[in-house]
Design an enzyme around this catalytic site. Structure first.
Site, PDB file in Angstrom:
ATOM      1  N   HIS A  62       3.337  43.812  37.449  1.00 37.19           N
ATOM      2  CA  HIS A  62       3.884  44.971  36.737  1.00 37.19           C
ATOM      3  C   HIS A  62       5.357  44.796  36.359  1.00 37.19           C
ATOM      4  O   HIS A  62       5.943  45.685  35.755  1.00 37.19           O
ATOM      5  CB  HIS A  62       3.735  46.229  37.594  1.00 37.19           C
ATOM      6  CG  HIS A  62       4.668  46.254  38.769  1.00 37.19           C
ATOM      7  ND1 HIS A  62       4.522  45.426  39.851  1.00 37.19           N
ATOM      8  CD2 HIS A  62       5.791  46.989  39.002  1.00 37.19           C
ATOM      9  CE1 HIS A  62       5.488  45.657  40.705  1.00 37.19           C
ATOM     10  NE2 HIS A  62       6.278  46.603  40.225  1.00 37.19           N
ATOM     11  N   CYS A 196      11.653  12.917  38.947  1.00 38.07           N
ATOM     12  CA  CYS A 196      10.535  11.991  38.874  1.00 38.07           C
ATOM     13  C   CYS A 196       9.442  12.545  39.790  1.00 38.07           C
ATOM     14  O   CYS A 196       9.347  13.756  39.946  1.00 38.07           O
ATOM     15  CB  CYS A 196      10.973  10.583  39.273  1.00 38.07           C
ATOM     16  SG  CYS A 196      11.671  10.503  40.931  1.00 38.07           S
TER      17      CYS A 196
END
EC number: 2.7.1.211
Length: 655
Positions: A62, A196
């Protein structure tokens, strides 16, 4: 206006433009959540009101939050009291960490479902850090119809000179992200950030501003490395989540998606090349040791202190200054022994935090496996063999144990995830914790316990047989492997043999060899103390050495030696040499005590100081000298502090 920035705010939905004071909710209408505006929507399509990074998506869908590159925290709240609808009227198209553009579709809301539920559908926008940065909010005229995505307000905010991040949102990695950014020198020291498959890779303006020690000691960080002009923070498998949390705080302008994609590609290829069985085994061992040492680090200090106290008590009782039945001894011994006795509970908590399991549940699991009734049954041969729901099992005393609770913490995250999938939301808080504790406890008691029993008994019988054949060979083998047996809980098979020898024969040759292993591990950390220039490591090493010489090796093992694996290997070699010397000299032990503080246990009753005690001095202090020299010369260098292992075992320049 040199210290000001203007931010355009778009309407998140179609509808009637309203003052915030018109909202029928005092939290918003009185400005408690910050300045802003409201819209009575005519359509359920919700768009982003600003450019920025999503910092919050509520569990009940919400509300969502976005942080702009200039530091404004914008909250969009969909309806009033719609939290009660548990997300049913909303379809969310974004997640925390996403970068969004003004006008981009982010949520779809079912207006009819909201009104049918008796809730108000008013959409509210508030700048939640208004007090800190907002100078003026200029809006279009109210009480007119507006279109989603059209500019309806302009906020004048203070220009952030120092963008030192605060914790953003309540996500799992938000605090870690804020701490990392602060300790690399703040946002102002960052040029860009990529990642990475295991590491955050910062390009910093000045590497010297980064606090390596502070970053390495953060929960969730494995180590720090510097390579290829990058400041690399090794995270492991959660690197993407941490990266998203960092970017959410410092802003998307610091990203380089192409460079990140290239780094991920290269390191993935490198990792795939290292998936042979031996590499997988090495990574598994490295992961296990990493979790083990990280879980122990928070309690190393009190373990060392407790070990020293136990050593002092052993000396006092050895010289008959204190009786083991006196109140003074009982109280002091409980203080020194409590940390070790309840170690599974403490480790359950710390290991769970490291591995992402529930710390409270794992602490309870630790309590279950050392529950007095179970310990009592396990201590007697006649009651150790029992059954659970018809399943035969062998009970084991897990007091002071390490390995079983680490296994439970490792499994805890998977068990909890499974239970949350199959148990309805409204009863999860009651049933998930107790079922998780039940499953993990049974895994240890029914699964791990019997395995440890069989392995430890087999090892113990084999080592005793070797001693009968050759005391020197037995000392070499037992001296080399005993501390590794301690790590996996396999040493318990030897303890009853030692106790039985002392109770029946009044002495134990095997306990003399076990005593040597403590001296060797203590000598190893003493060598580290003498050689390192790292102040913190010096403190830990000295305390661990004293504790080991008092007969408690946990601080040495988990605080230093295993953390830097070569130290443990060299110490074990030293221990094997010392054990062989002890076996050759046939050194005998006359009490359940040992190491350097336990020297009275090597004085032959009725004879006094004689050949056995001289054998003790030669073997123990000879082992101490060997261990210190070998570790000092071959086992440790301060360069190892910057090379703590990456769990993916990937080359520094690639990972």
């Amino acid at each position: 206006m040199n210290n000001q920035v203007l931010i355009s705010l778009a309407a998140p939905v179609d509808g009637k433009f309203m003052k915030l004071s018109q909202v029928k909710d005092p939290v918003f209408s009185e400005g408690l959540m910050g300045q802003g505006f409201a819209i009575e929507p005519t359509d359920g399509k919700v768009v982003s009101p600003v450019d920025g990074t999503v910092t919050l998506v509520s569990e009940t869908k919400h509300a969502f939050g976005i942080k702009t590159p200039d530091g404004a925290d914008v909250l969009v709240h969909l309806g009033i009291d719609t939290v009660d609808l548990k997300g049913e009227p909303f379809t969310v198209l974004i997640k925390q960490g996403d970068r969004v553009k003004m006008g981009q579709d982010v949520v779809k809301m079912d207006l009819k479902e909201i009104t049918d539920a008796g809730k108000q559908k008013t959409v509210i926008l508030a700048i939640t850090n208004s007090k800190d940065i907002l100078q003026q909010l200029m809006t279009k005229e109210f009480d007119q119809n507006i279109t989603a995505g059209s500019t309806v307000a302009v906020a004048s905010i203070k220009k952030l000179i120092d963008k030192k991040p605060q914790k953003v949102g309540s996500g799992k990695y938000d605090q870690l992200a804020a701490d990392i950014v602060e300790n690399v020198g703040g946002t102002e020291n960052i040029n860009s950030l990529i990642h990475c498959i295991t590491r955050l890779r910062f390009y910093l303006k000045d590497d010297s501003k980064a606090n390596d020690n502070a970053i390495e000691n953060l929960d969730g960080v494995i180590s720090v490395a510097k390579a290829g002009g990058q400041y690399q923070v090794v995270i492991g498998q959660a690197v993407t989540d941490v990266y998203d949390a960092v970017i959410a705080q410092i802003g998307p302008e610091f990203t380089n998606d192409n460079a990140t994609a290239e780094a991920v590609k290269k390191t993935t290829e490198e990792a795939n090349q290292k998936n042979d069985p031996w590499s997988v085994i090495k990574r598994g061992i490295s992961n296990f040791i990493g979790v083990l040492t990280a879980s122990m680090i928070p309690i190393i200090g009190i373990l060392a202190g407790s070990g020293i106290l136990k050593g002092i008590l052993a000396a006092l009782t050895g010289f008959k200054v204190l009786s083991t039945t006196s109140g003074t001894y009982v109280i002091l011994n409980s203080i020194g022994d409590a940390t070790f006795y309840f170690l599974p509970i403490i480790l359950g908590f710390t290991a769970a935090k490291k591995l992402g399991s529930d710390p409270i549940v794992l602490g309870i699991v630790g309590g279950i496996i050392i529950y007095p009734s179970i310990v009592t049954l396990a201590s007697k041969a006649s009651t150790a063999s029992t059954s659970f729901l018809g399943i035969p099992t062998t009970l084991v005393s897990y007091t002071s144990s390490v390995f079983p609770i680490i296994v439970a913490a490792w499994l805890g995250k998977c068990v909890e995830k499974f239970l949350k999938k199959v148990i309805p939301l409204y009863v999860r808080s009651v049933f998930v914790p107790i079922l998780e504790a039940l499953i993990l406890s049974l895994v240890i008691i029914i699964g791990v316990g019997p395995i440890i029993t069989v392995l430890s008994k087999g090892l113990s019988d084999g080592l005793v047989s070797i001693y009968s054949f050759s005391p020197t060979l037995s000392g070499f083998v037992l001296g080399g492997v005993y501390q590794a047996m301690v790590i996996f809980g396999l040493h318990w098979g030897l303890i009853p043999i030692v106790i039985n020898d002392i109770a029946t024969n009044g002495h134990s040759y095997i306990n003399s060899i076990l005593s040597i292993t403590m001296v060797a591990q203590g000598g190893a950390v003493l060598a580290v103390f003498l050689k390192t220039k790292n102040k913190k490591l010096k403190e830990v090493s000295l305390a661990a050495a004293i504790s080991a010489f008092c007969g408690v090796t946990e601080p040495a093992l988990y605080g230093v030696n295993l953390k830097y694996k070569r130290i443990f290997i060299v110490a074990s070699i030293s221990s094997a040499i010392g054990g062989a010397l002890t076996g050759f000299l046939k050194v005998n032990n006359y009490a359940l005590s040992g190491a350097l503080i336990g020297f009275p246990a090597f004085i032959t009753p009725g004879v006094g100081i004689g050949s056995n005690f001289y054998g003790y001095l030669i073997s123990h202090y000879g082992t101490l000298l060997i261990s210190v020299l070998l570790v000092y010369l071959f086992g440790f260098t301060d360069k190892m502090l910057a090379k703590k292992s990456d769990p993916m075992n990937i080359n520094l320049n690639m990972a």
